[in-house]
Design an enzyme around this catalytic site. Structure first.
Site, PDB file in Angstrom:
ATOM      1  N   SER A  35     -10.196 -10.511 -24.689  1.00 19.11           N
ATOM      2  CA  SER A  35      -9.992  -9.201 -25.302  1.00 19.11           C
ATOM      3  C   SER A  35      -9.990  -8.073 -24.280  1.00 19.11           C
ATOM      4  CB  SER A  35     -11.078  -8.951 -26.356  1.00 19.11           C
ATOM      5  OG  SER A  35     -12.374  -9.013 -25.779  1.00 19.11           O
ATOM      6  N   ASP A  89     -10.033  -9.866 -14.515  1.00 22.29           N
ATOM      7  CA  ASP A  89     -10.337 -10.707 -15.668  1.00 22.29           C
ATOM      8  C   ASP A  89     -11.647 -10.252 -16.285  1.00 22.29           C
ATOM      9  OD1 ASP A  89     -10.138 -12.749 -17.505  1.00 22.29           O
ATOM     10  OD2 ASP A  89     -10.039 -14.369 -16.031  1.00 22.29           O
ATOM     11  N   ASP A  92     -17.846 -13.493 -19.906  1.00 23.97           N
ATOM     12  CA  ASP A  92     -18.756 -13.577 -21.039  1.00 23.97           C
ATOM     13  C   ASP A  92     -20.171 -13.175 -20.645  1.00 23.97           C
ATOM     14  OD1 ASP A  92     -16.855 -14.661 -23.014  1.00 23.97           O
ATOM     15  OD2 ASP A  92     -16.781 -16.355 -21.632  1.00 23.97           O
ATOM     16  N   GLY A 103     -14.949 -18.526 -20.127  1.00 23.82           N
ATOM     17  CA  GLY A 103     -14.431 -19.642 -20.898  1.00 23.82           C
ATOM     18  C   GLY A 103     -14.586 -19.497 -22.391  1.00 23.82           C
ATOM     19  N   GLY A 104     -15.055 -18.325 -22.838  1.00 27.21           N
ATOM     20  CA  GLY A 104     -15.156 -18.117 -24.272  1.00 27.21           C
ATOM     21  C   GLY A 104     -13.813 -18.229 -24.971  1.00 27.21           C
ATOM     22  N   GLU A 111      -8.156 -19.693 -15.156  1.00 28.83           N
ATOM     23  CA  GLU A 111      -8.754 -18.462 -14.640  1.00 28.83           C
ATOM     24  C   GLU A 111      -9.419 -18.703 -13.287  1.00 28.83           C
ATOM     25  OE1 GLU A 111      -9.811 -16.175 -18.841  1.00 28.83           O
ATOM     26  OE2 GLU A 111     -11.245 -17.586 -17.986  1.00 28.83           O
TER      27      GLU A 111
END
Length: 260
Positions: A35, A89, A92, A103-104, A111
């Protein structure tokens, strides 16, 4: 900016906007997934349209690739780009040493490949992502589908000797089916609560046959950009040992918020 945007989304936008201003003309840029990264891609798309910014993007997921193309950002593969100037990037979790859990969204393998093929990695986040120790967020571990239950058993046995508080694992689901990554693998989420030695855990898990990659990013992130709901931004550069404060003005236009 839409009046109903939540404080968290405002903080994410502030971090993303600030980080997007680090991108210079002609750069090859790794585009993260999630997001907060989506805000950043939209901000870059706005600069491409309005400033004529010329960049080449390497996306870390099909979702990011689709969004970037829609916004007019030139997309190439990592093999075509070969090496990147910068990757931006989300995360989390991040700790004081800028170690990360990612990695969520299930894209941590790509990535990590993209981030480690870059001169610098910049993480964008809201303040809630900062922790004293990693582990409250479940640690994603990407595994090969073949024999995944055996791999899971070995991981659980391995965790007994690790400095963690919890050892519960779960297979990530997509509805009634296992979640499948862009590379066709499964994800095991490790509910560890606290990770005492992230470096040791990352090395140990990556030695298990069937494990493709973990969501632990150790010594990869160079800077974290932390956004606030009022537009305040803090930039922590671990390599330079600097911390600086900036402020982002929220736009009146709704262009980059369309369809979010």
């Amino acid at each position: 900016m839409p009046a109903d945007l939540s404080p968290i989304d405002k903080a994410k936008f502030a971090a993303a906007k600030c980080a997007s201003l680090l991108v210079e003309d002609g750069m090859k840029v790794g585009l993260g997934t999630g997001s907060t990264a989506a805000w950043m891609v939209r901000c870059l798309g706005e600069r491409v349209r309005e400033e004529g910014l010329r960049i080449t993007g390497v996306p870390t997921s099909t979702r990011t690739a689709d969004l970037a193309r829609q916004l007019g950002i030139e997309i190439v593969s990592l093999d075509e780009a070969k090496w990147l100037d910068l990757t931006i990037d989300g995360a989390d979790e991040f700790d004081p040493e800028l170690n990360l859990i990612k990695g969520g969204g299930g894209a941590h393998l790509l990535e990590k490949i993209v981030a480690t093929a870059s001169d610098r990695m910049v993480v964008i986040a809201d303040a809630a992502k900062e922790v004293a120790q990693l582990g409250a967020f479940p640690l994603p571990v990407e595994v090969v589908p073949f024999g995944w239950q055996t791999t899971r058993t070995i991981i659980e046995e391995t965790l007994i000797s690790m400095d963690v508080l919890g050892r519960t694992t779960s297979l990530r689901q997509n509805g009634s089916q296992p979640f499948v990554t862009d590379e066709g693998n499964y994800i095991l989420d490790l509910h560890l609560n606290r990770i005492g030695n992230p470096r040791q855990l990352a090395v140990t898990l990556n030695q298990i046959a069937g494990v493709v990659e973990t969501g632990l990013f150790i010594d990869i992130c160079d800077m974290v950009v932390i956004g606030g709901a009022e537009g305040q931004v803090e930039l922590r550069d671990i390599a330079a040992g600097t911390v600086r404060q900036e402020r982002i003005d929220f736009p009146d236009t709704v262009n980059i918020f369309t369809d979010l």
